[in-house]
Scaffold this motif. Sequence first.
Motif, PDB file in Angstrom:
ATOM      1  N   CYS A  61       0.807  -1.219   0.000  1.00 41.05           N
ATOM      2  CA  CYS A  61       0.000   0.000   0.000  1.00 41.05           C
ATOM      3  C   CYS A  61       0.838   1.267   0.000  1.00 41.05           C
ATOM      4  N   TRP A 110      -2.209   3.226   5.815  1.00 35.34           N
ATOM      5  CA  TRP A 110      -1.886   2.998   4.406  1.00 35.34           C
ATOM      6  C   TRP A 110      -2.972   2.169   3.731  1.00 35.34           C
ATOM      7  N   HIS A 145      -5.773   4.558   3.170  1.00 33.17           N
ATOM      8  CA  HIS A 145      -5.434   5.472   2.075  1.00 33.17           C
ATOM      9  C   HIS A 145      -5.656   4.808   0.722  1.00 33.17           C
ATOM     10  N   ARG A 146      -5.317   3.522   0.631  1.00 35.87           N
ATOM     11  CA  ARG A 146      -5.433   2.808  -0.642  1.00 35.87           C
ATOM     12  C   ARG A 146      -6.868   2.334  -0.905  1.00 35.87           C
ATOM     13  N   HIS A 188      -3.721  -2.515  -8.227  1.00 38.44           N
ATOM     14  CA  HIS A 188      -4.183  -1.821  -9.429  1.00 38.44           C
ATOM     15  C   HIS A 188      -4.492  -2.749 -10.595  1.00 38.44           C
TER      16      HIS A 188
END
Length: 269
Positions: free
Chosen positions: A124, A154, A157-158, A186
Amino acid sequence: MTATDEAPLLVRRHGAVVRAILNRPARRNAMNAEMVEQLDALLAGLAEDRTARVLVISGAGGHFCAGLDLTEAGAPLPPEEKLARQLSRNRRTAARLATIATLPQVVIAEVEGSAFAGGLGLVCAADIALASGEARFAAPEVRRGLVPAQILPWLAHRMGRSQAGRLVLQSATIDAPHALATGLVHEVLPDAAALAARTATLVADVLQGAPGALAETKALLAALGDAVPGHYAEAGAQAFARCAAGGEAEEGIAAFKARRQPTWAPVPA
């Protein structure tokens, strides 16, 4: 990816591209003191290196990283020494993830197999995360009597706070398609060969960008707002140290090593 060198971190450089290979395959690349010392030294050097443009983090032996090596975390020590050591370890974890996120290089996590706990934090903190179809992700800390102290911001955040909250509270393992759907990675590739090929393409794409412009763009992304609130890292380190030095962690780690249920878990019907 396989590796036979004995060093716990293998560093390979080809021009502007640096590869950091976590290399403890017998332990699913769990992070011990020697590995993180070498990783921290690499990151410190890269922070000042304007000739390196890409950092790819991967693992040897078909796994990314199983997180903290619990054989070290669970070592018997006097209470005060254990608390101090856990506090220091967790502060360094916070600094490491922040350093990865703010490097001038574009950081790519190339994930095969297990990406658990602290390994999940590395995923992350990276700018871009690619995974093979058999990759698995988990934040199992609470099942060990620990807390996901420094990886939690983290993850949030991701993935967003709601998805991150479910991951760390349920502490179940999720597969690569689930990780993709929740934004944890991703892109998912069918297998290790496809993952390696996609990483190569991604690196080539990044190298089309001007070095200074890429570094400035990363600085602008950081300026959008910190992933970790200013007060959080120390609060997380204190919480981790308290839990890691306590009885629940002692039982949880012992149960993990013995491959049994901890005393607080319900007995299967």
